[in-house]
Write a protein that holds these residues in place. Structure first.
Motif, PDB file in Angstrom:
ATOM      1  N   ALA A   1       0.827  -1.215   0.000  1.00  0.00           N
ATOM      2  CA  ALA A   1       0.000   0.000   0.000  1.00  0.00           C
ATOM      3  C   ALA A   1       0.856   1.259   0.000  1.00  0.00           C
ATOM      4  O   ALA A   1       0.470   2.291  -0.574  1.00  0.00           O
ATOM      5  CB  ALA A   1      -0.933   0.001   1.210  1.00  0.00           C
ATOM      6  N   LEU A   2       2.031   1.196   0.636  1.00  0.00           N
ATOM      7  CA  LEU A   2       2.946   2.331   0.661  1.00  0.00           C
ATOM      8  C   LEU A   2       3.356   2.735  -0.757  1.00  0.00           C
ATOM      9  O   LEU A   2       3.601   3.916  -1.035  1.00  0.00           O
ATOM     10  CB  LEU A   2       4.188   1.977   1.490  1.00  0.00           C
ATOM     11  CG  LEU A   2       5.204   3.098   1.753  1.00  0.00           C
ATOM     12  CD1 LEU A   2       4.566   4.213   2.578  1.00  0.00           C
ATOM     13  CD2 LEU A   2       6.432   2.539   2.481  1.00  0.00           C
ATOM     14  N   GLY A   3       3.418   1.750  -1.638  1.00  0.00           N
ATOM     15  CA  GLY A   3       3.741   2.048  -3.031  1.00  0.00           C
ATOM     16  C   GLY A   3       2.516   2.294  -3.879  1.00  0.00           C
ATOM     17  O   GLY A   3       2.486   3.216  -4.712  1.00  0.00           O
ATOM     18  N   SER A   4       1.460   1.493  -3.670  1.00  0.00           N
ATOM     19  CA  SER A   4       0.314   1.533  -4.585  1.00  0.00           C
ATOM     20  C   SER A   4      -0.606   2.741  -4.392  1.00  0.00           C
ATOM     21  O   SER A   4      -1.052   3.346  -5.367  1.00  0.00           O
ATOM     22  CB  SER A   4      -0.516   0.251  -4.443  1.00  0.00           C
ATOM     23  OG  SER A   4      -1.120   0.165  -3.169  1.00  0.00           O
ATOM     24  N   LEU A   5      -0.892   3.101  -3.141  1.00  0.00           N
ATOM     25  CA  LEU A   5      -1.868   4.171  -2.904  1.00  0.00           C
ATOM     26  C   LEU A   5      -1.381   5.545  -3.389  1.00  0.00           C
ATOM     27  O   LEU A   5      -2.143   6.255  -4.067  1.00  0.00           O
ATOM     28  CB  LEU A   5      -2.264   4.213  -1.428  1.00  0.00           C
ATOM     29  CG  LEU A   5      -2.968   2.951  -0.900  1.00  0.00           C
ATOM     30  CD1 LEU A   5      -3.440   3.167   0.533  1.00  0.00           C
ATOM     31  CD2 LEU A   5      -4.138   2.550  -1.784  1.00  0.00           C
ATOM     32  N   PRO A   6      -0.134   5.954  -3.088  1.00  0.00           N
ATOM     33  CA  PRO A   6       0.333   7.224  -3.655  1.00  0.00           C
ATOM     34  C   PRO A   6       0.350   7.227  -5.183  1.00  0.00           C
ATOM     35  O   PRO A   6       0.010   8.234  -5.811  1.00  0.00           O
ATOM     36  CB  PRO A   6       1.756   7.365  -3.092  1.00  0.00           C
ATOM     37  CG  PRO A   6       1.758   6.545  -1.855  1.00  0.00           C
ATOM     38  CD  PRO A   6       0.855   5.381  -2.158  1.00  0.00           C
ATOM     39  N   CYS A   7       0.736   6.096  -5.779  1.00  0.00           N
ATOM     40  CA  CYS A   7       0.765   6.011  -7.245  1.00  0.00           C
ATOM     41  C   CYS A   7      -0.644   6.035  -7.829  1.00  0.00           C
ATOM     42  O   CYS A   7      -0.868   6.608  -8.900  1.00  0.00           O
ATOM     43  CB  CYS A   7       1.502   4.751  -7.693  1.00  0.00           C
ATOM     44  SG  CYS A   7       3.291   4.877  -7.525  1.00  0.00           S
ATOM     45  N   ALA A   8      -1.589   5.419  -7.125  1.00  0.00           N
ATOM     46  CA  ALA A   8      -2.990   5.468  -7.569  1.00  0.00           C
ATOM     47  C   ALA A   8      -3.502   6.905  -7.526  1.00  0.00           C
ATOM     48  O   ALA A   8      -4.159   7.371  -8.466  1.00  0.00           O
ATOM     49  CB  ALA A   8      -3.850   4.576  -6.678  1.00  0.00           C
ATOM     50  N   LEU A   9      -3.196   7.621  -6.437  1.00  0.00           N
ATOM     51  CA  LEU A   9      -3.629   9.019  -6.313  1.00  0.00           C
ATOM     52  C   LEU A   9      -2.960   9.892  -7.380  1.00  0.00           C
ATOM     53  O   LEU A   9      -3.603  10.774  -7.968  1.00  0.00           O
ATOM     54  CB  LEU A   9      -3.288   9.544  -4.917  1.00  0.00           C
ATOM     55  CG  LEU A   9      -4.108   8.947  -3.767  1.00  0.00           C
ATOM     56  CD1 LEU A   9      -3.536   9.385  -2.413  1.00  0.00           C
ATOM     57  CD2 LEU A   9      -5.573   9.341  -3.880  1.00  0.00           C
ATOM     58  N   GLY A  10      -1.690   9.651  -7.643  1.00  0.00           N
ATOM     59  CA  GLY A  10      -0.993  10.403  -8.684  1.00  0.00           C
ATOM     60  C   GLY A  10      -1.581  10.153 -10.062  1.00  0.00           C
ATOM     61  O   GLY A  10      -1.756  11.085 -10.863  1.00  0.00           O
TER      62      GLY A  10
ATOM     63  N   THR B   1       8.964  -4.920  -2.482  1.00  0.00           N
ATOM     64  CA  THR B   1       7.519  -5.011  -2.271  1.00  0.00           C
ATOM     65  C   THR B   1       6.846  -3.661  -2.526  1.00  0.00           C
ATOM     66  O   THR B   1       5.783  -3.589  -3.147  1.00  0.00           O
ATOM     67  CB  THR B   1       7.215  -5.476  -0.832  1.00  0.00           C
ATOM     68  OG1 THR B   1       7.900  -6.713  -0.591  1.00  0.00           O
ATOM     69  CG2 THR B   1       5.722  -5.699  -0.636  1.00  0.00           C
ATOM     70  N   VAL B   2       7.489  -2.573  -2.064  1.00  0.00           N
ATOM     71  CA  VAL B   2       6.949  -1.225  -2.309  1.00  0.00           C
ATOM     72  C   VAL B   2       6.925  -0.934  -3.808  1.00  0.00           C
ATOM     73  O   VAL B   2       5.944  -0.381  -4.337  1.00  0.00           O
ATOM     74  CB  VAL B   2       7.786  -0.157  -1.573  1.00  0.00           C
ATOM     75  CG1 VAL B   2       7.331   1.251  -1.960  1.00  0.00           C
ATOM     76  CG2 VAL B   2       7.679  -0.341  -0.069  1.00  0.00           C
ATOM     77  N   LEU B   3       7.981  -1.308  -4.520  1.00  0.00           N
ATOM     78  CA  LEU B   3       8.056  -1.097  -5.967  1.00  0.00           C
ATOM     79  C   LEU B   3       6.947  -1.871  -6.680  1.00  0.00           C
ATOM     80  O   LEU B   3       6.316  -1.365  -7.618  1.00  0.00           O
ATOM     81  CB  LEU B   3       9.425  -1.531  -6.492  1.00  0.00           C
ATOM     82  CG  LEU B   3       9.653  -1.367  -8.001  1.00  0.00           C
ATOM     83  CD1 LEU B   3       9.534   0.092  -8.406  1.00  0.00           C
ATOM     84  CD2 LEU B   3      11.032  -1.924  -8.393  1.00  0.00           C
ATOM     85  N   THR B   4       6.714  -3.102  -6.222  1.00  0.00           N
ATOM     86  CA  THR B   4       5.615  -3.899  -6.790  1.00  0.00           C
ATOM     87  C   THR B   4       4.281  -3.194  -6.579  1.00  0.00           C
ATOM     88  O   THR B   4       3.441  -3.135  -7.493  1.00  0.00           O
ATOM     89  CB  THR B   4       5.572  -5.291  -6.122  1.00  0.00           C
ATOM     90  OG1 THR B   4       6.805  -5.971  -6.374  1.00  0.00           O
ATOM     91  CG2 THR B   4       4.418  -6.124  -6.666  1.00  0.00           C
ATOM     92  N   GLY B   5       4.089  -2.645  -5.381  1.00  0.00           N
ATOM     93  CA  GLY B   5       2.874  -1.895  -5.102  1.00  0.00           C
ATOM     94  C   GLY B   5       2.717  -0.696  -6.014  1.00  0.00           C
ATOM     95  O   GLY B   5       1.607  -0.385  -6.471  1.00  0.00           O
TER      96      GLY B   5
ATOM     97  N   HIS C   1      -4.733  -6.227   0.318  1.00  0.00           N
ATOM     98  CA  HIS C   1      -4.150  -5.056  -0.348  1.00  0.00           C
ATOM     99  C   HIS C   1      -5.056  -4.526  -1.447  1.00  0.00           C
ATOM    100  O   HIS C   1      -5.112  -3.313  -1.704  1.00  0.00           O
ATOM    101  CB  HIS C   1      -2.782  -5.414  -0.935  1.00  0.00           C
ATOM    102  CG  HIS C   1      -2.249  -4.364  -1.867  1.00  0.00           C
ATOM    103  ND1 HIS C   1      -2.117  -4.575  -3.224  1.00  0.00           N
ATOM    104  CD2 HIS C   1      -1.851  -3.097  -1.637  1.00  0.00           C
ATOM    105  CE1 HIS C   1      -1.650  -3.482  -3.789  1.00  0.00           C
ATOM    106  NE2 HIS C   1      -1.473  -2.569  -2.853  1.00  0.00           N
ATOM    107  N   ALA C   2      -5.774  -5.430  -2.107  1.00  0.00           N
ATOM    108  CA  ALA C   2      -6.618  -5.022  -3.238  1.00  0.00           C
ATOM    109  C   ALA C   2      -7.767  -4.112  -2.810  1.00  0.00           C
ATOM    110  O   ALA C   2      -8.201  -3.245  -3.574  1.00  0.00           O
ATOM    111  CB  ALA C   2      -7.173  -6.258  -3.947  1.00  0.00           C
ATOM    112  N   ILE C   3      -8.266  -4.287  -1.584  1.00  0.00           N
ATOM    113  CA  ILE C   3      -9.430  -3.502  -1.152  1.00  0.00           C
ATOM    114  C   ILE C   3      -9.130  -2.003  -1.063  1.00  0.00           C
ATOM    115  O   ILE C   3      -9.829  -1.198  -1.692  1.00  0.00           O
ATOM    116  CB  ILE C   3      -9.983  -4.033   0.185  1.00  0.00           C
ATOM    117  CG1 ILE C   3     -10.611  -5.400  -0.039  1.00  0.00           C
ATOM    118  CG2 ILE C   3     -11.022  -3.079   0.757  1.00  0.00           C
ATOM    119  CD1 ILE C   3     -11.103  -6.055   1.222  1.00  0.00           C
TER     120      ILE C   3
END
Length: 267
Positions: free
Chosen positions: A75-84, A155-159, A200-202
């Motif tokens: 989530a540390l990687g995915s959520l900021p990238c999703a918002l961006g 793991t963060v990069l994968t996110g 993580h998907a939720i």
């Protein structure tokens, strides 16, 4: 009524195969019902966030199969990238630029990757189980990680990759996330891989879906109809899964997704 039937059909396939609904639902909405790719993606993201929530309660409460530290790293990687990614989509939308082309191409790439992931996932799971290295108690995830000291940044990069891909296409949180975890943490039990990926998907699909809702890419009526059909479909499919040989169904499904993905990319 057609939307409810479609939701039931996709839910049935999700229950039987375990494949994320996005890889099935989004192409269905685009090709069968003629929705714009952006609306199909946005609606499916909220659909996924709602339908996956029940699964996490089961995995966390009943099976205790969620590695929350790994969820946090993803989530540390995915959520900021999703918002961006959402911010960029909103800027393009407000300036009158067409975003359907970007979303369509991203959807095609995501479907092709998902098709490949479906074929690889079974092999990785079989190897992990056959290795006899899996232990039910992994309080220290670093011991189970492939890259040892680099497992956290990996793991963060994968996110981050999942955050961009899922936000653009609604595809990848399931099959791609599972394969990534199997590769990064080969000693983790299959049950924990599925539970962790689901957890993580939720938040990822919820953030991305709400962002698309704000942009105007969600059809609320369609979402409600799909939910009405899909929930019983998933329940029935999960009970049928033990009776249908996965080794036959999964390659067929992967082939269909590959062909659909190629069609999206070539548009």
């Amino acid at each position: 009524m057609a939307y409810i039937v479609s939701g039931f059909s996709v839910g049935l396939l999700v229950g039987v195969t375990g494949v994320g609904g996005g890889s099935l639902m989004t192409p269905l909405l685009v090709f069968l019902f003629g929705f714009k790719p952006a609306v199909a993606v946005g609606t499916d993201l909220l659909f996924a966030a709602i339908t996956k929530t029940g699964g996490v309660w089961v995995h966390h409460g009943k099976h205790n199969s969620v590695e929350w530290k790994i969820v946090a790293l993803l989530a540390l990687g995915s959520l900021p990238c999703a918002l961006g990614t959402l911010y960029l989509l909103k800027q393009l939308h407000e300036t009158g630029k067409e975003i359907s082309g970007v979303i369509t191409y991203s959807l095609g790439i995501a479907l092709i990757l998902t098709a490949c992931a479906l074929l690889v996932r079974s092999v990785l799971m079989h190897r992990a189980q056959k290795a006899g290295l899996i232990d039910d108690d992994h309080s220290n995830e670093a011991n189970a990680a492939r890259f040892r000291r680099l497992h956290a940044p990996a793991t963060v990069l994968t996110g981050m990759v999942l955050g961009v891909l899922v936000t653009l296409s609604s595809v990848g949180a399931g099959a791609l996330g599972t394969v990534a975890l199997l590769f990064l943490y080969p000693k983790m039990t299959t049950l924990k891989v599925v539970g962790t990926d689901l957890a993580h998907a939720i938040p990822l699909t919820a953030v991305a879906g709400l962002g698309h809702l704000g942009i105007g890419n969600v059809d609320v009526t369609l979402l409600a109809s799909l939910l009405v059909g899909s929930l019983p479909g998933i329940w029935i499919g999960s009970h049928l899964s033990a009776k249908i040989p996965e080794r036959f169904l999964r390659p067929v499904l992967a082939t269909v997704l590959l062909l659909i993905g190629l069609k999206f990319v070539s548009q």
